[in-house]
Design an enzyme around this catalytic site. Structure first.
Site, PDB file in Angstrom:
ATOM      1  N   GLU A 112       0.830  -1.209   0.000  1.00 12.97           N
ATOM      2  CA  GLU A 112       0.000   0.000   0.000  1.00 12.97           C
ATOM      3  C   GLU A 112       0.865   1.259   0.000  1.00 12.97           C
ATOM      4  O   GLU A 112       0.522   2.262  -0.647  1.00 12.97           O
ATOM      5  CB  GLU A 112      -0.938  -0.018   1.201  1.00 12.97           C
ATOM      6  CG  GLU A 112      -2.010  -1.094   1.064  1.00 12.97           C
ATOM      7  CD  GLU A 112      -2.932  -1.178   2.257  1.00 12.97           C
ATOM      8  OE1 GLU A 112      -4.154  -1.035   2.074  1.00 12.97           O
ATOM      9  OE2 GLU A 112      -2.417  -1.394   3.378  1.00 12.97           O
ATOM     10  N   GLU A 132      -4.401  -9.657   3.504  1.00 17.66           N
ATOM     11  CA  GLU A 132      -5.200  -9.398   4.709  1.00 17.66           C
ATOM     12  C   GLU A 132      -6.366 -10.374   4.887  1.00 17.66           C
ATOM     13  O   GLU A 132      -6.821 -10.610   6.016  1.00 17.66           O
ATOM     14  CB  GLU A 132      -5.718  -7.959   4.688  1.00 17.66           C
ATOM     15  CG  GLU A 132      -4.675  -6.895   4.978  1.00 17.66           C
ATOM     16  CD  GLU A 132      -3.833  -6.524   3.772  1.00 17.66           C
ATOM     17  OE1 GLU A 132      -3.014  -5.592   3.880  1.00 17.66           O
ATOM     18  OE2 GLU A 132      -4.001  -7.160   2.701  1.00 17.66           O
TER      19      GLU A 132
END
Length: 259
Positions: A112, A132
């Site tokens: 990210e 995730e």
């Protein structure tokens, strides 16, 4: 935990015109909650320094970053999650071009962070993932949105929802990275090549190009073209443009001042 800042080293090169940010936090460069704030602090310092024209983010050691400090997240007050992603995505808000040099793992919040930069270059052994889902969670620092815009919704859904890895060559073919090079030495050389190219351009034009691209990509086509037209008109009256035209006419290298 006190913020020492050591987990993200800030060094300058090219006579202070390039800021190098190096993740240096253990073997896998884990990004803790505190590291996120250090990233924001580093960029606040860089953005306020008019001498800096280009920023490079890289990782110390074998991997760029394997992601966040998973157990540490359980110690964070839930109210603090309302600002999740704002600090680690500081590169996206920086007016300056930001390059990420990826070697090895680039997972979770590490990816990210890289996604929030402008140019990504990686080695052939690099791997990218937003894993995730394995924790019963989703990416929370822009991963779902930025990855989908870069590689397409269908591919992003597959790789996020199955928590699967993207190999370097695939990342290059899909536009997740701008270039794939053989190894770390080639990575350093390629990054320095791109840095050299950017340093040869007007800092004002570089900042304007970044802003127009970032804001225009999410706007309707007509609005994006209008934004481009106004930015072009603004640059037309700049001293850098006048210098660029003069240098072209006189067949010499331009001396841009960022004005």
């Amino acid at each position: 935990m006190a913020l020492t800042g050591g987990e993200i080293r800030l060094e300058r090169g090219h006579d202070g015109r390039v800021a190098y940010l190096t993740l240096d936090h253990g073997k896998f460069n884990i990004i803790t909650w505190e590291t996120r704030q250090v990233m924001a602090d580093r960029f606040a310092e860089i953005d306020a320094d008019d001498d800096v024209q280009v920023v490079v983010i890289r990782g110390e050691g074998e991997h760029f970053s394997s992601g966040g400090d998973i157990p540490g997240f359980m110690e964070v007050d839930p109210i603090d999650f309302t600002d999740l992603g704002h600090n680690v995505t500081a590169p996206a808000r920086s007016p300056k071009p930001v390059i990420t040099a990826v070697d090895g793992y680039c997972f979770g919040v590490g990816l990210e962070l890289a996604l929030s930069t402008d140019i990504r270059v990686c080695t052939e052994r690099s791997e990218f993932a937003l894993p995730e889902m394995r924790l019963g969670m989703i990416p929370g620092s822009g991963g779902t949105q930025r990855l989908a815009r870069l590689i397409g919704l269908s591919r992003a859904k597959y790789h996020i929802m199955t928590a699967s890895r993207i190999k370097a060559r695939q990342a290059g073919d899909w536009g997740l990275v701008a270039n794939v090079v053989p190894d770390r030495a080639a990575l350093d050389a390629e990054v320095e090549r791109v840095v050299g190219v950017l340093l040869g351009f007007s800092p004002l034009a570089a900042r304007t190009a970044k802003e127009v691209l970032d804001k225009g990509v999410d706007a309707p086509l007509y609005s994006g073209i209008e934004l481009e037209r106004k930015a072009y008109s603004m640059l037309r009256s700049s001293k850098d443009f006048a210098e660029g035209v003069a240098a072209f006419t006189e067949k010499r290298a331009p001396k841009f001042q960022g004005r």
